[in-house]
Design a protein around this motif. Structure first.
Motif, PDB file in Angstrom:
ATOM      1  N   SER A 193      -4.031 -11.952   3.791  1.00  0.00           N
ATOM      2  CA  SER A 193      -2.994 -11.924   4.830  1.00  0.00           C
ATOM      3  C   SER A 193      -3.207 -13.014   5.869  1.00  0.00           C
ATOM      4  CB  SER A 193      -2.986 -10.569   5.530  1.00  0.00           C
ATOM      5  OG  SER A 193      -2.639  -9.534   4.654  1.00  0.00           O
ATOM      6  N   VAL A 232      -2.528  -6.594   5.693  1.00  0.00           N
ATOM      7  CA  VAL A 232      -3.035  -5.549   4.798  1.00  0.00           C
ATOM      8  C   VAL A 232      -4.401  -6.012   4.293  1.00  0.00           C
ATOM      9  CG1 VAL A 232      -0.795  -4.674   4.051  1.00  0.00           C
ATOM     10  CG2 VAL A 232      -1.827  -6.593   2.817  1.00  0.00           C
ATOM     11  N   GLN A 233      -5.172  -5.081   3.765  1.00  0.00           N
ATOM     12  CA  GLN A 233      -6.532  -5.402   3.331  1.00  0.00           C
ATOM     13  C   GLN A 233      -6.573  -6.027   1.937  1.00  0.00           C
ATOM     14  OE1 GLN A 233      -9.179  -5.226   5.425  1.00  0.00           O
ATOM     15  NE2 GLN A 233      -7.552  -4.695   6.896  1.00  0.00           N
ATOM     16  N   ARG A 234      -5.611  -5.675   1.086  1.00  0.00           N
ATOM     17  CA  ARG A 234      -5.648  -6.186  -0.299  1.00  0.00           C
ATOM     18  C   ARG A 234      -5.075  -7.605  -0.360  1.00  0.00           C
ATOM     19  NH1 ARG A 234      -1.445  -2.859   0.398  1.00  0.00           N
ATOM     20  NH2 ARG A 234       0.651  -3.622  -0.096  1.00  0.00           N
ATOM     21  N   ASP A 262       3.732  -6.687  -1.789  1.00  0.00           N
ATOM     22  CA  ASP A 262       2.570  -6.663  -0.900  1.00  0.00           C
ATOM     23  C   ASP A 262       2.900  -7.173   0.491  1.00  0.00           C
ATOM     24  OD1 ASP A 262       0.765  -5.906  -3.050  1.00  0.00           O
ATOM     25  OD2 ASP A 262       0.984  -7.980  -3.766  1.00  0.00           O
ATOM     26  N   ARG A 291       3.143  -0.688   8.897  1.00  0.00           N
ATOM     27  CA  ARG A 291       1.859   0.013   8.925  1.00  0.00           C
ATOM     28  C   ARG A 291       1.883   1.265   8.059  1.00  0.00           C
ATOM     29  NH1 ARG A 291       1.058  -0.348  15.507  1.00  0.00           N
ATOM     30  NH2 ARG A 291       0.133  -2.441  15.575  1.00  0.00           N
ATOM     31  N   ASP A 318       2.105   0.419   4.326  1.00  0.00           N
ATOM     32  CA  ASP A 318       1.028  -0.464   3.857  1.00  0.00           C
ATOM     33  C   ASP A 318       1.583  -1.738   3.223  1.00  0.00           C
ATOM     34  OD1 ASP A 318      -1.621  -1.204   3.489  1.00  0.00           O
ATOM     35  OD2 ASP A 318      -1.715  -0.341   1.473  1.00  0.00           O
ATOM     36  N   ALA A 346       2.264  -5.882   4.267  1.00  0.00           N
ATOM     37  CA  ALA A 346       2.063  -6.951   5.250  1.00  0.00           C
ATOM     38  C   ALA A 346       3.424  -7.421   5.742  1.00  0.00           C
ATOM     39  CB  ALA A 346       1.298  -8.106   4.631  1.00  0.00           C
TER      40      ALA A 346
END
Length: 252
Positions: free
Chosen positions: A145, A166-168, A193, A209, A212, A214
């Motif tokens: 991200s 996002v974390q992924r 994503d 948020r 989930d 971005a």
């Protein structure tokens, strides 16, 4: 070289599929000027500053993404609207404006041009049977991200007005240039994503948020600089016209 106003109008309307796209404003010739066109100025919005620039350049036509006569806009031609239209008429400058048709065109559209600028692979509109669908789908090489945020800022030369990471890794994308923040829920439902657009509303951040996904708000003007420019370059090649893109800076 020169082209007649009517020939240019017919060509633009056909190429941009105007007849099949319902919009919030009239698309095509909004203010009539000279019958013969040689010099064209292109830009994002038909502001007074852009009109003045076109007049200074002795342009025969102004081609923009944001023109006039929007749905629910006050009808009287007074104040700022009067001054703009008076300047166009007094100098015999044609005003061509294409809103949704220039957002969605697969080659010259704002969405297509943003993808080209960012090196994204385009899969197509989210609703392929709707000629006015402005939500695009595609993908990119896996990217974090923060790195995508940096690339957007660098290539658009704008600070993001909102960013939800996002974390992924991000691979699947959806985007809509300009004021497309309302598409975030549809984008999330399609399993992407990340969603990229120009503007943000208060509820957009909560949607990102809680689903989930971005989210990147990269600027309305910043994400829509490229359609009118690309279309103007095509007209230069197609008709041999003298075409100049003028970017009137706007922090939005």
């Amino acid at each position: 070289m020169t082209v007649s106003r009517d020939e240019l109008l017919a060509y633009l309307n056909e190429q941009l599929n105007v007849a099949n796209i319902r919009d919030f404003c009239p698309n095509g010739l909004q203010v009539q000027g000279k019958a013969s066109i040689q010099k064209v100025v292109t830009g994002v919005t038909a502001s007074q500053a852009l009109i003045d620039n076109a007049i200074e350049q002795q342009a025969d036509a102004l081609l923009v993404h944001h023109g006039y006569f929007w749905k629910n806009e006050a009808a009287p031609i007074v104040g700022m609207k009067q001054r703009r239209i008076k300047a166009l008429l007094a100098n015999d400058v044609n005003l061509f404006a294409y809103h949704l048709p220039l957002d969605v065109h697969p080659r010259w559209g704002n969405n297509a041009q943003l993808a080209a600028l960012m090196n994204w692979q385009v899969a197509g509109p989210a609703e392929p049977h709707d000629p006015a669908c402005a939500l695009m789908l595609g993908h990119c090489d896996a990217i974090a991200s923060d790195e995508l945020a940096q690339r957007l800022q660098q290539r658009l030369e704008r600070e993001l007005s909102c960013y939800v990471p996002v974390q992924r890794p991000i691979k699947r994308l959806a985007w809509c240039t300009g004021g497309g923040q309302g598409f975030i829920d549809q984008a999330a439902a399609l399993g992407v994503d990340a969603f990229i657009t120009g503007e943000v509303s208060e509820q957009t951040v909560h949607s990102a948020r809680e689903q989930d996904i971005a989210f990147f708000a990269a600027g309305h003007h910043a994400t829509e600089r490229y359609g009118a420019k690309a279309l103007g370059e095509h007209l230069q090649q197609q008709f041999g016209l003298d075409v100049q893109f003028v970017d009137m800076d706007n922090p939005a």
